[in-house]
Design a protein around this motif. Structure first.
Motif, PDB file in Angstrom:
ATOM      1  N   ALA A 258       7.091 -45.155 -18.105  1.00  0.00           N
ATOM      2  CA  ALA A 258       8.162 -45.163 -19.145  1.00  0.00           C
ATOM      3  C   ALA A 258       8.854 -46.383 -19.688  1.00  0.00           C
ATOM      4  O   ALA A 258       9.205 -46.741 -20.591  1.00  0.00           O
ATOM      5  CB  ALA A 258       9.396 -43.970 -18.451  1.00  0.00           C
TER       6      ALA A 258
ATOM      7  N   PHE B  26       9.497 -48.364 -22.881  1.00  0.00           N
ATOM      8  CA  PHE B  26      10.497 -49.007 -23.342  1.00  0.00           C
ATOM      9  C   PHE B  26      10.264 -50.521 -23.550  1.00  0.00           C
ATOM     10  O   PHE B  26      10.870 -50.897 -24.840  1.00  0.00           O
ATOM     11  CB  PHE B  26      11.471 -49.345 -21.997  1.00  0.00           C
ATOM     12  CG  PHE B  26      12.278 -48.099 -21.603  1.00  0.00           C
ATOM     13  CD1 PHE B  26      11.615 -46.677 -22.077  1.00  0.00           C
ATOM     14  CD2 PHE B  26      13.523 -48.045 -20.836  1.00  0.00           C
ATOM     15  CE1 PHE B  26      12.294 -45.546 -21.337  1.00  0.00           C
ATOM     16  CE2 PHE B  26      13.799 -46.856 -20.387  1.00  0.00           C
ATOM     17  CZ  PHE B  26      13.614 -45.730 -20.711  1.00  0.00           C
TER      18      PHE B  26
ATOM     19  N   ALA C 221      12.329 -39.509 -23.497  1.00  0.00           N
ATOM     20  CA  ALA C 221      13.186 -38.747 -24.291  1.00  0.00           C
ATOM     21  C   ALA C 221      14.706 -39.234 -24.247  1.00  0.00           C
ATOM     22  O   ALA C 221      15.190 -39.657 -25.323  1.00  0.00           O
ATOM     23  CB  ALA C 221      12.941 -37.321 -23.942  1.00  0.00           C
ATOM     24  N   ILE C 222      15.285 -39.652 -23.005  1.00  0.00           N
ATOM     25  CA  ILE C 222      16.636 -40.029 -23.235  1.00  0.00           C
ATOM     26  C   ILE C 222      16.655 -41.557 -23.810  1.00  0.00           C
ATOM     27  O   ILE C 222      17.585 -41.623 -24.486  1.00  0.00           O
ATOM     28  CB  ILE C 222      16.748 -40.391 -21.692  1.00  0.00           C
ATOM     29  CG1 ILE C 222      16.947 -38.987 -20.991  1.00  0.00           C
ATOM     30  CG2 ILE C 222      18.344 -41.045 -21.595  1.00  0.00           C
ATOM     31  CD1 ILE C 222      17.351 -39.176 -19.484  1.00  0.00           C
ATOM     32  N   PHE C 223      15.473 -42.309 -23.691  1.00  0.00           N
ATOM     33  CA  PHE C 223      15.500 -43.733 -24.181  1.00  0.00           C
ATOM     34  C   PHE C 223      15.734 -43.425 -25.783  1.00  0.00           C
ATOM     35  O   PHE C 223      16.338 -44.070 -26.496  1.00  0.00           O
ATOM     36  CB  PHE C 223      14.509 -44.536 -23.779  1.00  0.00           C
ATOM     37  CG  PHE C 223      14.288 -45.828 -24.253  1.00  0.00           C
ATOM     38  CD1 PHE C 223      15.378 -46.759 -24.160  1.00  0.00           C
ATOM     39  CD2 PHE C 223      13.294 -45.990 -25.590  1.00  0.00           C
ATOM     40  CE1 PHE C 223      15.398 -47.995 -24.577  1.00  0.00           C
ATOM     41  CE2 PHE C 223      13.520 -47.617 -26.036  1.00  0.00           C
ATOM     42  CZ  PHE C 223      14.322 -48.206 -25.778  1.00  0.00           C
ATOM     43  N   TYR C 224      14.938 -42.548 -26.237  1.00  0.00           N
ATOM     44  CA  TYR C 224      14.712 -42.321 -27.799  1.00  0.00           C
ATOM     45  C   TYR C 224      16.114 -41.841 -28.194  1.00  0.00           C
ATOM     46  O   TYR C 224      16.562 -42.196 -29.178  1.00  0.00           O
ATOM     47  CB  TYR C 224      13.520 -41.156 -27.989  1.00  0.00           C
ATOM     48  CG  TYR C 224      12.302 -41.680 -27.953  1.00  0.00           C
ATOM     49  CD1 TYR C 224      12.042 -43.064 -27.897  1.00  0.00           C
ATOM     50  CD2 TYR C 224      11.238 -40.982 -28.404  1.00  0.00           C
ATOM     51  CE1 TYR C 224      10.809 -43.428 -28.147  1.00  0.00           C
ATOM     52  CE2 TYR C 224       9.737 -41.401 -28.283  1.00  0.00           C
ATOM     53  CZ  TYR C 224       9.828 -42.780 -28.179  1.00  0.00           C
ATOM     54  OH  TYR C 224       8.305 -43.167 -28.022  1.00  0.00           O
ATOM     55  N   ALA C 225      16.747 -40.913 -27.511  1.00  0.00           N
ATOM     56  CA  ALA C 225      17.929 -40.351 -27.751  1.00  0.00           C
ATOM     57  C   ALA C 225      19.097 -41.372 -27.971  1.00  0.00           C
ATOM     58  O   ALA C 225      19.773 -41.403 -28.869  1.00  0.00           O
ATOM     59  CB  ALA C 225      18.551 -39.121 -27.083  1.00  0.00           C
ATOM     60  N   VAL C 226      19.031 -42.397 -26.778  1.00  0.00           N
ATOM     61  CA  VAL C 226      20.109 -43.240 -26.853  1.00  0.00           C
ATOM     62  C   VAL C 226      19.813 -44.446 -28.013  1.00  0.00           C
ATOM     63  O   VAL C 226      20.713 -44.954 -28.888  1.00  0.00           O
ATOM     64  CB  VAL C 226      20.184 -43.964 -25.424  1.00  0.00           C
ATOM     65  CG1 VAL C 226      21.106 -44.958 -25.523  1.00  0.00           C
ATOM     66  CG2 VAL C 226      20.844 -42.837 -24.474  1.00  0.00           C
TER      67      VAL C 226
ATOM     68  N   GLY D  88      18.047 -44.308 -30.538  1.00  0.00           N
ATOM     69  CA  GLY D  88      18.020 -43.929 -32.047  1.00  0.00           C
ATOM     70  C   GLY D  88      19.277 -43.657 -32.707  1.00  0.00           C
ATOM     71  O   GLY D  88      19.189 -43.457 -33.742  1.00  0.00           O
TER      72      GLY D  88
ATOM     73  N   THR E 149      10.980 -37.211 -19.425  1.00  0.00           N
ATOM     74  CA  THR E 149      12.552 -37.341 -19.654  1.00  0.00           C
ATOM     75  C   THR E 149      13.044 -38.710 -19.790  1.00  0.00           C
ATOM     76  O   THR E 149      13.721 -38.802 -20.761  1.00  0.00           O
ATOM     77  CB  THR E 149      13.062 -36.781 -18.182  1.00  0.00           C
ATOM     78  OG1 THR E 149      12.306 -35.451 -18.086  1.00  0.00           O
ATOM     79  CG2 THR E 149      14.341 -36.517 -18.451  1.00  0.00           C
ATOM     80  N   MET E 150      12.465 -39.478 -19.048  1.00  0.00           N
ATOM     81  CA  MET E 150      13.048 -40.974 -19.111  1.00  0.00           C
ATOM     82  C   MET E 150      12.667 -41.486 -20.716  1.00  0.00           C
ATOM     83  O   MET E 150      13.710 -41.992 -21.406  1.00  0.00           O
ATOM     84  CB  MET E 150      12.328 -42.178 -18.411  1.00  0.00           C
ATOM     85  CG  MET E 150      12.548 -41.706 -16.935  1.00  0.00           C
ATOM     86  SD  MET E 150      14.406 -41.869 -16.469  1.00  0.00           S
ATOM     87  CE  MET E 150      14.372 -40.776 -15.138  1.00  0.00           C
TER      88      MET E 150
END
Lengths: 173, 122, 139
Positions: free
Chosen positions: C44, C48, C128-133, C135, C125-126
């Motif tokens: 992940a 990043f 996905a969280i990074f994309y969500a934050v 984005g 998960t990591m």
């Protein structure tokens, strides 16, 4: 001991500072120090995880959130006397409790004689895996790890639900 | 030396308790949400150390079996904390996501300002 | 833009090593420190780094969000599926001893599959969280 004292010093910095950017960077330093302490405590797997997760991933996420919000903490409105009192009393009770614990580094404590030696003795004949942490993680306590993986899965779903729904709703407006 | 030896033997625990209490203080006393999350992280990492400290055996090596070593530290706390760290960052991310949504809804991440905005709506 | 060029070339140079190190940590976890959790986080972190240096759009073209979102439940399914496979061989849930011809090899297969499941879920998960934050736009 030096590392532990450094940890305490960084913690004082985190508590006292008001610039959130500095706090996030200090928490990254804190995680690296924590990883070093873990290597001293012979927990190499845990140290590796802490260095990559605590200092890497969580710092990046915190910085991302700081970019989206603001980087300065406003002055506290309430007096810190009551929380300080509560913390001090809790700390005093806990320190009183530590004197009932066995001294650091002894081999004959209940923690170290209960089931750990069974894992250490059984890992090679039963699973053929020299790294006992891996064999306990994936084999002896596989059910535990399945639960942890499910928690990570749930947290990921939660973040996606919280942050993604708004974006999908916007084109309808 | 006899007076100081319990202090030295339990030095780990004192530092752990200091970290734990300062995490508690930050969570209770500070209103800023991100600061609160950092305080939770302090509390959490102190618990990691609390688990790992009793598992260490002086003179032992990391629990990777090799015929050159006889004494190993206890592997069980390592396993528990290993998974706890990753779960910790996942829950931290959930908290950060909540902070982001609160910031979008109220335009602030300070607890008092959020409560004030909530009172105005009524 | 000179600094930018240095960053880009260094990132291009370092990225494959990070990924290979992640795989090493994953597959060498039986013999040294490492395993699915650490490897997932390292993979992940490579994504990043790519996103920070080259921009989120570029990264999303290489690792599409839909793939990441499938990875999140897929890992748990692999993990639980290994447990169900163990039931099929007549043993308890997550007891891998009969997955291969003898106990040691069965355990090795079981641990390998379980760690693969952990790797998929954690890295998914990591990211996905990074994309969500990352984005989201600044308000």
């Amino acid at each position: 001991m030096v590392l532990l004292s450094l940890l305490a010093a960084v913690t004082i910095g985190i508590v006292r500072l008001r610039n959130l950017f500095a706090i996030v960077i200090l928490s990254g330093i804190y995680s690296f120090l924590m990883a070093s302490v873990m290597i001293v405590l012979d927990a190499v797997d845990v140290a590796m995880t802490e260095a990559s997760v605590g200092a890497g991933i969580s710092t990046v996420l915190m910085l991302g959130v700081l970019y989206l919000t603001k980087t300065e903490e406003s002055a506290p409105v309430h007096s810190p006397a009551l929380p300080l009192f509560v913390s001090a009393v809790t700390g005093a009770v806990l320190i009183y409790g530590t004197f009932g614990l066995p001294p650091f580094g002894m081999a004959d404590t209940p923690v170290n004689t209960h089931i750990g030696p069974d894992y250490l003795a059984g890992s090679i004949p039963q699973t053929g895996i020299p790294n006992v942490v891996t064999s306990v993680l994936a084999s002896y306590r596989g059910f535990d790890t399945l639960g942890e993986t499910t928690v990570i899965f749930t947290a990921g779903i939660g973040v996606l639900l919280l942050l993604k729904r708004l974006r999908r709703a916007e084109p309808d407006k | 030396m006899t007076v100081f030896s319990p202090l030295i033997d339990h030095f780990n625990y004192f530092i752990i308790i200091f970290l734990m209490v300062s995490g508690l203080y930050v969570v209770v006393a500070r209103g800023n949400m991100i600061k609160k999350l950092v305080g939770l992280m302090l509390f959490q990492t102190s618990v990691y150390l609390l688990y790992l400290s009793p598992g260490k055996i002086l003179g032992g090596t990391p629990p990777i079996i090799d015929e050159n070593f006889q004494i190993y530290s206890n592997p069980l706390p390592h396993v528990l904390i290993l998974t706890a760290i990753v779960v910790g960052v996942a829950t931290l991310a959930l908290g950060l996501a909540l902070v982001l949504r609160i910031n979008e809804e109220y335009g602030t991440i300070e607890e008092d300002e959020i409560f004030a905005a909530g009172d105005e709506d009524k | 833009m000179r600094l930018d060029a240095i960053l880009r070339i260094t990132a291009k140079f370092v990225l494959p090593f990070i990924l290979v190190f992640g795989l090493y940590v994953q597959f060498h976890g039986d013999f040294g420190p490492g395993g699915g959790f650490q490897a997932g986080v390292i993979v992940a972190a490579a994504v990043f780094l790519h996103a920070i240096i080259f921009g989120l759009g570029q990264t999303m073209r290489i690792v599409p969000p839909i793939v990441v979102e499938i990875m999140v439940p897929l890992g748990v399914l692999v993990f639980a599926g290994t447990g169900v496979a163990a039931i099929m061989t007549g043993l308890n849930f997550l007891d891998y001893s009969h997955l291969a011809h003898d106990q040691i090899h069965g355990q090795e297969w079981g641990v390998f599959l379980v760690e693969a499941g952990v790797l998929i879920t954690v890295s998914g998960t990591m990211i996905a969280i990074f994309y969500a934050v990352a984005g989201r736009d600044r308000k």
